[in-house]
Design a protein around this motif. Sequence first.
Motif, PDB file in Angstrom:
ATOM      1  N   UNK A  18     -51.051 -25.917 -40.654  1.00 40.32           N
ATOM      2  CA  UNK A  18     -51.495 -27.227 -40.201  1.00 40.32           C
ATOM      3  C   UNK A  18     -50.307 -28.176 -40.215  1.00 40.32           C
ATOM      4  N   UNK A  19     -50.186 -28.943 -39.141  1.00 38.02           N
ATOM      5  CA  UNK A  19     -49.095 -29.908 -39.049  1.00 38.02           C
ATOM      6  C   UNK A  19     -49.242 -30.965 -40.129  1.00 38.02           C
ATOM      7  N   UNK A  20     -48.129 -31.395 -40.709  1.00 36.57           N
ATOM      8  CA  UNK A  20     -48.155 -32.463 -41.708  1.00 36.57           C
ATOM      9  C   UNK A  20     -47.244 -33.586 -41.257  1.00 36.57           C
ATOM     10  N   UNK A  21     -47.446 -34.729 -41.846  1.00 34.02           N
ATOM     11  CA  UNK A  21     -46.634 -35.881 -41.471  1.00 34.02           C
ATOM     12  C   UNK A  21     -45.394 -36.019 -42.339  1.00 34.02           C
ATOM     13  N   UNK A  22     -45.133 -35.051 -43.216  1.00 32.56           N
ATOM     14  CA  UNK A  22     -43.985 -35.155 -44.118  1.00 32.56           C
ATOM     15  C   UNK A  22     -42.705 -34.557 -43.534  1.00 32.56           C
ATOM     16  N   UNK A  23     -42.693 -34.289 -42.252  1.00 37.97           N
ATOM     17  CA  UNK A  23     -41.505 -33.714 -41.620  1.00 37.97           C
ATOM     18  C   UNK A  23     -40.403 -34.760 -41.555  1.00 37.97           C
ATOM     19  N   UNK A  24     -39.144 -34.339 -41.737  1.00 34.24           N
ATOM     20  CA  UNK A  24     -38.041 -35.297 -41.622  1.00 34.24           C
ATOM     21  C   UNK A  24     -37.943 -35.846 -40.200  1.00 34.24           C
ATOM     22  N   UNK A  25     -37.585 -37.098 -40.094  1.00 31.80           N
ATOM     23  CA  UNK A  25     -37.457 -37.723 -38.791  1.00 31.80           C
ATOM     24  C   UNK A  25     -36.145 -37.295 -38.132  1.00 31.80           C
ATOM     25  N   UNK A  26     -36.168 -37.001 -36.828  1.00 32.55           N
ATOM     26  CA  UNK A  26     -34.943 -36.565 -36.134  1.00 32.55           C
ATOM     27  C   UNK A  26     -33.942 -37.706 -36.000  1.00 32.55           C
ATOM     28  N   UNK A  27     -32.679 -37.301 -35.904  1.00 31.48           N
ATOM     29  CA  UNK A  27     -31.633 -38.291 -35.668  1.00 31.48           C
ATOM     30  C   UNK A  27     -31.745 -38.764 -34.221  1.00 31.48           C
ATOM     31  N   UNK A  28     -31.601 -40.058 -34.005  1.00 33.08           N
ATOM     32  CA  UNK A  28     -31.714 -40.566 -32.634  1.00 33.08           C
ATOM     33  C   UNK A  28     -30.580 -40.032 -31.756  1.00 33.08           C
ATOM     34  N   UNK A  29     -30.910 -39.732 -30.524  1.00 36.68           N
ATOM     35  CA  UNK A  29     -29.901 -39.345 -29.553  1.00 36.68           C
ATOM     36  C   UNK A  29     -29.646 -37.854 -29.447  1.00 36.68           C
ATOM     37  N   UNK A  30     -30.142 -37.030 -30.343  1.00 39.81           N
ATOM     38  CA  UNK A  30     -29.903 -35.594 -30.274  1.00 39.81           C
ATOM     39  C   UNK A  30     -31.247 -34.851 -30.314  1.00 39.81           C
ATOM     40  N   UNK A  31     -31.742 -34.437 -29.146  1.00 39.54           N
ATOM     41  CA  UNK A  31     -33.049 -33.782 -29.102  1.00 39.54           C
ATOM     42  C   UNK A  31     -33.074 -32.427 -29.821  1.00 39.54           C
ATOM     43  N   UNK A  32     -31.930 -31.785 -29.962  1.00 35.27           N
ATOM     44  CA  UNK A  32     -31.903 -30.484 -30.636  1.00 35.27           C
ATOM     45  C   UNK A  32     -32.217 -30.593 -32.120  1.00 35.27           C
ATOM     46  N   UNK A  33     -31.856 -31.729 -32.737  1.00 35.05           N
ATOM     47  CA  UNK A  33     -32.184 -31.923 -34.151  1.00 35.05           C
ATOM     48  C   UNK A  33     -33.687 -31.925 -34.370  1.00 35.05           C
ATOM     49  N   UNK A  34     -34.395 -32.594 -33.479  1.00 31.44           N
ATOM     50  CA  UNK A  34     -35.847 -32.631 -33.578  1.00 31.44           C
ATOM     51  C   UNK A  34     -36.434 -31.227 -33.447  1.00 31.44           C
ATOM     52  N   UNK A  35     -35.949 -30.475 -32.463  1.00 31.81           N
ATOM     53  CA  UNK A  35     -36.434 -29.109 -32.246  1.00 31.81           C
ATOM     54  C   UNK A  35     -36.115 -28.224 -33.445  1.00 31.81           C
ATOM     55  N   UNK A  36     -34.869 -28.312 -33.923  1.00 35.00           N
ATOM     56  CA  UNK A  36     -34.454 -27.488 -35.056  1.00 35.00           C
ATOM     57  C   UNK A  36     -35.288 -27.802 -36.302  1.00 35.00           C
ATOM     58  N   UNK A  37     -35.501 -29.086 -36.581  1.00 36.79           N
ATOM     59  CA  UNK A  37     -36.316 -29.470 -37.735  1.00 36.79           C
ATOM     60  C   UNK A  37     -37.752 -28.993 -37.594  1.00 36.79           C
ATOM     61  N   UNK A  38     -38.278 -29.055 -36.404  1.00 36.09           N
ATOM     62  CA  UNK A  38     -39.646 -28.597 -36.166  1.00 36.09           C
ATOM     63  C   UNK A  38     -39.778 -27.098 -36.419  1.00 36.09           C
TER      64      UNK A  38
END
Length: 147
Positions: A18-38
């Motif tokens: 189940x998805x949780x809201x405790x995921x780290x927020x991605x760094x602005x400007x780099x979409x790969x960080x968001x994908x990698x963290x996910x």
Amino acid sequence: MKGGGILILLLVASLAVIETSSEPQPEPGNPWNSFRNSVRNTYRRTRDFARGAALGSRDMHRAYRDMKQANWKNSDKYFHARGNRDAARHGAGGAWAARTISNAREFTDRLRGQSSADAAADQRANRLGRNGGNINIYRPRGLPSRY
């Protein structure tokens, strides 16, 4: 569980995350960080769920083995509650394993002719254990302290 059983457990665990809201927020400007963290967070949650399910299954088996070994009159509900309590302590995966194993056991008991009243009493003991209630209300007098 051997071979295919572990693979099935991991597949089910990955579907049950189940998805949780405790995921780290991605760094602005780099979409790969968001994908990698996910991907990392999904992997961690799946791993934790699968580990909890495996440990919870082990606890359920231990309670069943102890019940058979003790061979003590009127101890069934106590061991139901204890197995579910121990399994649920391993988080969402352990609680899932306890619920799934308990429901499967009650289903097979009903097929073997167990009364609906007995099945309902077993399920109450299962829920009490999973919810962290006092399982000693089901403990029969004289049951050795090792259980």
